[in-house]
Design an enzyme around this catalytic site. Structure first.
Site, short mmCIF file in Angstrom:
data_model
loop_
_atom_site.label_atom_id
_atom_site.label_comp_id
_atom_site.label_asym_id
_atom_site.label_seq_id
_atom_site.Cartn_x
_atom_site.Cartn_y
_atom_site.Cartn_z
N ASN A 76 27.52 19.56 4.47
CA ASN A 76 28.14 18.94 3.29
C ASN A 76 27.58 19.57 2.02
OD1 ASN A 76 25.70 17.42 2.42
ND2 ASN A 76 25.97 16.47 4.43
N ASP A 119 26.86 12.59 9.56
CA ASP A 119 27.00 11.43 10.44
C ASP A 119 27.23 11.84 11.89
OD1 ASP A 119 26.68 9.36 8.57
OD2 ASP A 119 28.66 9.85 7.74
N LYS A 176 29.75 32.36 20.57
CA LYS A 176 30.74 32.15 19.51
C LYS A 176 32.10 31.79 20.12
CE LYS A 176 33.05 34.41 15.71
NZ LYS A 176 33.45 35.69 15.13
N PRO A 209 21.55 10.26 14.87
CA PRO A 209 20.68 9.10 14.65
C PRO A 209 20.68 8.74 13.16
CG PRO A 209 19.37 11.09 14.99
CD PRO A 209 20.80 11.46 15.29
N ASP A 210 20.57 7.46 12.84
CA ASP A 210 20.39 7.06 11.45
C ASP A 210 18.89 7.10 11.18
OD1 ASP A 210 20.00 5.56 9.04
OD2 ASP A 210 22.08 4.88 9.25
N ILE A 211 18.46 8.10 10.44
CA ILE A 211 17.03 8.33 10.24
C ILE A 211 16.40 7.17 9.48
CG2 ILE A 211 15.34 9.95 9.25
CD1 ILE A 211 17.61 12.10 9.54
N PHE A 227 19.47 5.91 -0.17
CA PHE A 227 20.46 6.29 -1.17
C PHE A 227 21.82 5.94 -0.63
CE2 PHE A 227 19.09 8.80 -4.92
CZ PHE A 227 17.74 8.54 -4.81
N LYS A 276 24.60 -2.19 2.61
CA LYS A 276 23.75 -1.16 3.24
C LYS A 276 22.28 -1.55 3.21
CE LYS A 276 25.71 2.74 2.99
NZ LYS A 276 26.29 3.93 2.41
N LYS A 305 20.51 -1.48 6.80
CA LYS A 305 19.55 -0.41 7.07
C LYS A 305 18.11 -0.89 7.01
CE LYS A 305 22.47 3.40 6.22
NZ LYS A 305 22.47 4.79 6.64
O1 C5P Z 1 25.26 5.24 5.79
P1 C5P Z 1 25.07 6.21 4.69
O2 C5P Z 1 25.12 7.65 5.15
O3 C5P Z 1 25.91 6.00 3.48
O4 C5P Z 1 23.58 5.91 4.21
C1 C5P Z 1 22.96 6.67 3.25
C2 C5P Z 1 21.47 6.52 3.35
O5 C5P Z 1 21.04 6.57 4.70
C3 C5P Z 1 20.76 7.66 2.66
O6 C5P Z 1 19.53 7.18 2.21
C4 C5P Z 1 20.59 8.65 3.80
O7 C5P Z 1 19.51 9.54 3.55
C5 C5P Z 1 20.32 7.76 4.99
N1 C5P Z 1 20.81 8.27 6.26
C6 C5P Z 1 19.93 8.67 7.25
N2 C5P Z 1 20.40 9.09 8.45
C7 C5P Z 1 21.73 9.14 8.70
C8 C5P Z 1 22.65 8.75 7.72
C9 C5P Z 1 22.16 8.33 6.49
O8 C5P Z 1 18.72 8.63 7.00
N3 C5P Z 1 22.15 9.57 9.87
#
Ligand code: C5P
Length: 407
Positions: free
Chosen positions: A212, A280, A290, A307-309, A326, A340, A344
């Site tokens: 992105n 995501d 390739k 994974p959502d870090i 953020f 959020k 989160k």
């Molecule tokens: O769900 P969204 O992507 O909008 O959430 C944004 C926040 O979550 C940011 O702080 C981003 O760094 C964190 N994030 C993360 N891991 C992901 C997706 C988002 O840490 N896979």
């Protein structure tokens, strides 16, 4: 007027026409009460004389590495050890290249390699030499080594050309010296801050990826602000083209999964700030070779969730005292951010509008809203540097009473 009494500056003069400005610099430093010792490169002696600098500084001037008497009286190691700050003015392209690559073939470069003291350089050179990729690369290396720069400035140069490359004026160099020698409040000394920044890059095959537009600028600015407040700062960064902020350790990663592992490896921390624009999804199975165009048409890429870090760290047993997320939104910015915050498990969500009207990606400015469980605070538009500083100040206030209560 800040006094520099009791402070010792080792001034290293390189060989350039701007060397004449060091007379004024030495005079200004002496007026503030600093002790000034001078080392001159051989080329510097073509522009200014050791005698004039000895008269102005009131000290012996050191010129050659292998002068036996100098080595007996004051070794090159001793010269830098006795200083609180090393200042290189003018820092020529050649001297900067030597510093960047650890060359030490004369007294000036040896003293610079032998020091663990802060170093300030005032570059001065022809515009094209300054703009040359080799010099710019060296600047980046020096910044990464924690070396501070003052200038160069734009203007007409002795060679008749116009552009960046003029050495900063003595008064401005003095200002930078005063800032570096004045102890700063370091309320986050002894604290550890982890920041994620930039995009992640998810491979499709060995040559293609999903990513992105995140520039990483906001995360880098926050890291710089955290380090300025004295925190041990670790910046876990996806691929960006930004220099490492001074005093910050950068861990480079590519994918979301690498970013998560790096975050886990860097725990525990007092504060974690997640500015990274984590992809995501990733491609479920990365092709080993390739992907080829075929008659059958485009490949169907199956995606898997990353994974959502932030959520993983915030809900883990190693949760930092303060967790900041953020939220880049294109609509209903604060409403989505509030949801959020809960989902989160963070203490603060910094929400910003990344719709085209918001214009945040890649920009140097940002307009943010701080969302907490008790309310929303909207900040006016400001530079990403100022957002970084303000955010770190706020987090310092929140962390300190918490820590005090626990003691
Ligand atoms: O769900 P969204 O992507 O909008 O959430 C944004 C926040 O979550 C940011 O702080 C981003 O760094 C964190 N994030 C993360 N891991 C992901 C997706 C988002 O840490 N896979």
């Amino acid at each position: 007027m800040t006094s520099l009494a009791g402070k010792a500056v080792l001034l290293i003069i390189g060989g350039g026409i701007a060397a004449y400005k060091t007379h004024e610099l030495v005079r200004l430093l002496k007026t503030r009460g600093a002790r000034v010792r001078v080392i001159m490169t051989r080329a510097a002696e073509e522009f200014v004389t050791p005698l004039s600098l000895a008269s102005l500084s009131g000290e012996k001037v050191y010129t050659a590495l292998f002068s036996l008497t100098d080595e007996v009286e004051m070794g090159h190691i001793q010269l830098s050890r006795a200083a609180d700050l090393l200042v290189v003015a003018p820092a020529t392209a050649d001297l900067m290249a030597k510093m960047a690559h650890g060359l030490a073939d004369d007294l000036a470069s040896t003293a610079l390699l032998a020091t663990d003291k802060p170093v300030l350089i005032a570059p001065a050179m022809n515009v094209r030499m300054w703009q040359h990729p080799a010099t710019q690369h060296n600047v980046e290396i020096l910044r990464r080594h924690g070396i501070a720069l003052v200038g160069p400035t734009d203007g007409e140069m002795a060679c008749g050309e116009f552009g960046p490359g003029r050495m900063a004026e003595p008064g401005d160099i003095l200002g930078a010296i005063v800032t570096m020698l004045t102890p700063k409040a370091r309320p986050l000394a002894g604290r550890r801050v982890i920041i994620t920044a930039g995009p992640t890059r998810e491979p499709i095959d060995p040559v293609r990826f999903i990513s992105n537009h995140s520039s990483g600028k906001q995360g880098y600015a926050i890291a710089e602000a955290a380090a300025e407040l004295g925190a041990e700062t670790v910046l876990i960064s996806g691929p960006v083209s930004l220099p490492a902020p001074s005093g910050v350790r950068v861990v480079n990663v590519e994918t979301a999964r690498e970013m998560l592992t790096a975050c886990q490896d860097e725990m525990p921390a007092d504060i974690a700030i997640f500015t990274a624009a984590v992809a995501d999804w990733r491609v479920a199975s990365e092709a080993a070779e390739k992907l080829k165009k075929t008659e059958a048409g485009p490949p169907n890429l199956a995606l898997a969730e990353n994974p959502d870090i932030l959520a993983t760290i915030a809900h883990s047993g190693m949760r930092p005292s303060l967790v900041v997320g953020f939220a880049a939104e294109t609509e209903k910015v604060t409403e989505h951010a509030t949801q959020k915050l809960k989902r989160k498990g963070c203490d603060i969500i910094v929400a910003n509008d990344v719709s085209e009207a918001g214009g945040v990606f890649g920009s140097d400015r940002n307009t943010v809203h701080l969302v907490t469980s008790t309310g929303i605070e909207s900040w006016p538009e400001m530079s990403k540097q100022d957002v970084g500083r303000k955010l770190m100040e706020r987090l310092t206030e929140l962390l300190t009473p918490q820590q005090k209560a626990m003691e």
